[in-house]
Design a protein around this motif. Structure first.
Motif, mmCIF file in Angstrom:
data_model
loop_
_atom_site.group_PDB
_atom_site.id
_atom_site.type_symbol
_atom_site.label_atom_id
_atom_site.label_comp_id
_atom_site.label_asym_id
_atom_site.label_seq_id
_atom_site.Cartn_x
_atom_site.Cartn_y
_atom_site.Cartn_z
ATOM 1 N N PHE A 1 34.835 43.553 38.929
ATOM 2 C CA PHE A 1 34.796 45.013 39.036
ATOM 3 C C PHE A 1 33.364 45.528 38.879
ATOM 4 O O PHE A 1 32.902 46.363 39.668
ATOM 5 C CB PHE A 1 35.717 45.633 37.982
ATOM 6 N N GLY B 1 37.367 54.614 37.784
ATOM 7 C CA GLY B 1 36.373 53.556 37.847
ATOM 8 C C GLY B 1 35.099 53.899 37.118
ATOM 9 O O GLY B 1 34.515 53.069 36.410
ATOM 10 N N ALA C 1 45.713 52.572 37.535
ATOM 11 C CA ALA C 1 44.845 53.522 38.239
ATOM 12 C C ALA C 1 43.924 52.765 39.182
ATOM 13 O O ALA C 1 43.502 51.631 38.901
ATOM 14 C CB ALA C 1 44.015 54.338 37.248
ATOM 15 N N ALA C 2 43.605 53.403 40.319
ATOM 16 C CA ALA C 2 42.634 52.816 41.248
ATOM 17 C C ALA C 2 41.229 52.970 40.677
ATOM 18 O O ALA C 2 40.860 54.041 40.180
ATOM 19 C CB ALA C 2 42.732 53.507 42.605
ATOM 20 N N LEU C 3 40.458 51.893 40.716
ATOM 21 C CA LEU C 3 39.081 51.914 40.224
ATOM 22 C C LEU C 3 38.064 52.054 41.345
ATOM 23 O O LEU C 3 36.984 52.607 41.144
ATOM 24 C CB LEU C 3 38.792 50.634 39.434
ATOM 25 N N GLU D 1 43.657 46.820 38.599
ATOM 26 C CA GLU D 1 44.082 48.198 38.817
ATOM 27 C C GLU D 1 45.566 48.389 38.511
ATOM 28 O O GLU D 1 45.974 49.399 37.929
ATOM 29 C CB GLU D 1 43.765 48.618 40.257
ATOM 30 N N ARG D 2 46.380 47.403 38.899
ATOM 31 C CA ARG D 2 47.810 47.496 38.599
ATOM 32 C C ARG D 2 48.048 47.493 37.091
ATOM 33 O O ARG D 2 48.885 48.246 36.576
ATOM 34 C CB ARG D 2 48.568 46.343 39.261
ATOM 35 N N ILE E 1 40.632 42.509 41.544
ATOM 36 C CA ILE E 1 40.447 43.910 41.189
ATOM 37 C C ILE E 1 41.752 44.685 41.375
ATOM 38 O O ILE E 1 42.094 45.554 40.557
ATOM 39 C CB ILE E 1 39.301 44.531 42.004
ATOM 40 N N GLN E 2 42.503 44.359 42.420
ATOM 41 C CA GLN E 2 43.802 45.011 42.599
ATOM 42 C C GLN E 2 44.744 44.696 41.437
ATOM 43 O O GLN E 2 45.485 45.575 40.963
ATOM 44 C CB GLN E 2 44.419 44.568 43.925
ATOM 45 N N THR F 1 36.161 55.499 41.813
ATOM 46 C CA THR F 1 36.993 56.659 41.539
ATOM 47 C C THR F 1 36.605 57.220 40.169
ATOM 48 O O THR F 1 35.780 56.635 39.449
ATOM 49 C CB THR F 1 38.473 56.264 41.533
ATOM 50 N N GLN G 1 38.000 39.465 35.799
ATOM 51 C CA GLN G 1 38.347 40.671 36.529
ATOM 52 C C GLN G 1 37.337 41.777 36.247
ATOM 53 O O GLN G 1 36.913 42.501 37.157
ATOM 54 C CB GLN G 1 39.760 41.120 36.148
#
Length: 291
Positions: free
Chosen positions: A9, A61, A45-47, A40-41, A36-37, A58, A5
């Motif tokens: 990323f 990220g 946070a969203a990367l 993030e979970r 990647i999702q 972000t 992962q």
């Protein structure tokens, strides 16, 4: 959190594009996105910023990128340490090469390396020279065969394997075919067919034209030399290449050295210093192939 992962990323972050990242890590785009999702979970946070055409980072990220790279580097160091003890080299190498590469000794060296070190996964990536150099500096490419106008891109190791001047290629009935010599002014009086910007041959041509105060009319461009040859043979313009990058032209085209362009176009192996035993072995193999 899994290493794969983090690798996906980092690939998306460096490529700024899910499709190119998927090609780089050799899985589907949907697979990269799903992993990647999931990351993030887990992080909460969203990367990746998915609101624009490019896959930017972000704030979270950007904060995660260097620790992710460090984690991947640590995992690679573990593999290398074990390989040094067991004598078996493992790992991955991403090798770049210019589009339309036809350098057989390069392919032969890669085949010999693969046979000697089957534990190293080798990925080949075609691109233009500028992007391959950027990839080496970013760490996404380990070594590349590039076309360049410079003996050594700054800060990188380089081994030149071909150094040739530019030639104009025209059909036998073209006015330039009847000249004993061709100058840059003669050449640029006609529509030109050349490689795109970011390639060694094009850089040599553009620099020579700029120095002479000439604005060439490059009306057609292609990444593959044989495509450029074919277009010129059909009378669509004057091809500009180096001698060895014009395969199979002698039965259809006449080659004339561009007399006042003395700077050569180079083909070179380029790599960065890195504590990677597989890269060290590959460089040694290539040095033997191109003494």
């Amino acid at each position: 959190m899994e290493l794969r992962q983090l690798a996906y990323f980092v690939a998306v972050a460096e490529e700024a594009n899910f499709t190119r990242a998927a090609e780089r890590v050799r899985i589907s785009q949907s697979g990269v996105s799903a992993q990647i999702q999931q990351l993030e979970r887990e992080l909460g946070a969203a990367l990746i910023d998915r609101s624009t055409r490019t896959a930017g980072l972000t704030a979270a990220g950007r904060a995660a990128l260097e620790p992710a790279r460090a984690a991947l580097a640590s995992a690679e160091a573990v593999r290398q340490a074990v390989g040094e003890v067991t004598g078996v080299i493992r790992g991955e190498l991403t090798i770049g090469m210019i589009v339309g590469c036809t350098i057989s000794p390069f392919f032969a060296a890669l085949a010999d390396f693969h046979q000697a070190h089957p534990g190293v996964a080798v990925t080949l990536r075609e691109d233009n020279s500028d992007r391959l150099v950027d990839g080496i500096r970013a760490g996404s490419v380990d070594l590349a065969l590039i076309g360049t106008a410079d003996a050594a891109p700054a800060g990188l190791n380089t081994r030149t394997i071909v150094s040739e001047r530019l030639v104009a290629l025209v059909p036998p009935d073209h006015p330039l075919a009847h000249r004993r010599t061709v100058t840059l002014a003669d050449l640029t009086a006609h529509p030109l067919i050349c490689m795109p910007s970011g390639t060694g041959i094009r850089t040599v041509l553009d620099r020579a034209c700029a120095a002479a105060g000439i604005r060439p009319a490059v009306t057609l461009q292609a990444s593959a030399p044989d495509a450029i040859v074919d277009l010129a043979a059909r009378g669509l313009g004057v091809a500009v290449l180096s001698e060895s990058t014009a395969p199979g032209h002698r039965d259809r085209l006449t080659a004339r050295l561009i007399d006042d362009v003395e700077a050569p176009a180079l083909l070179a192996l380029v790599w960065a210093d890195a504590p990677n035993p597989a890269l060290v072995k590959l460089v040694r193999q290539l040095r033997a192939s191109f003494p």
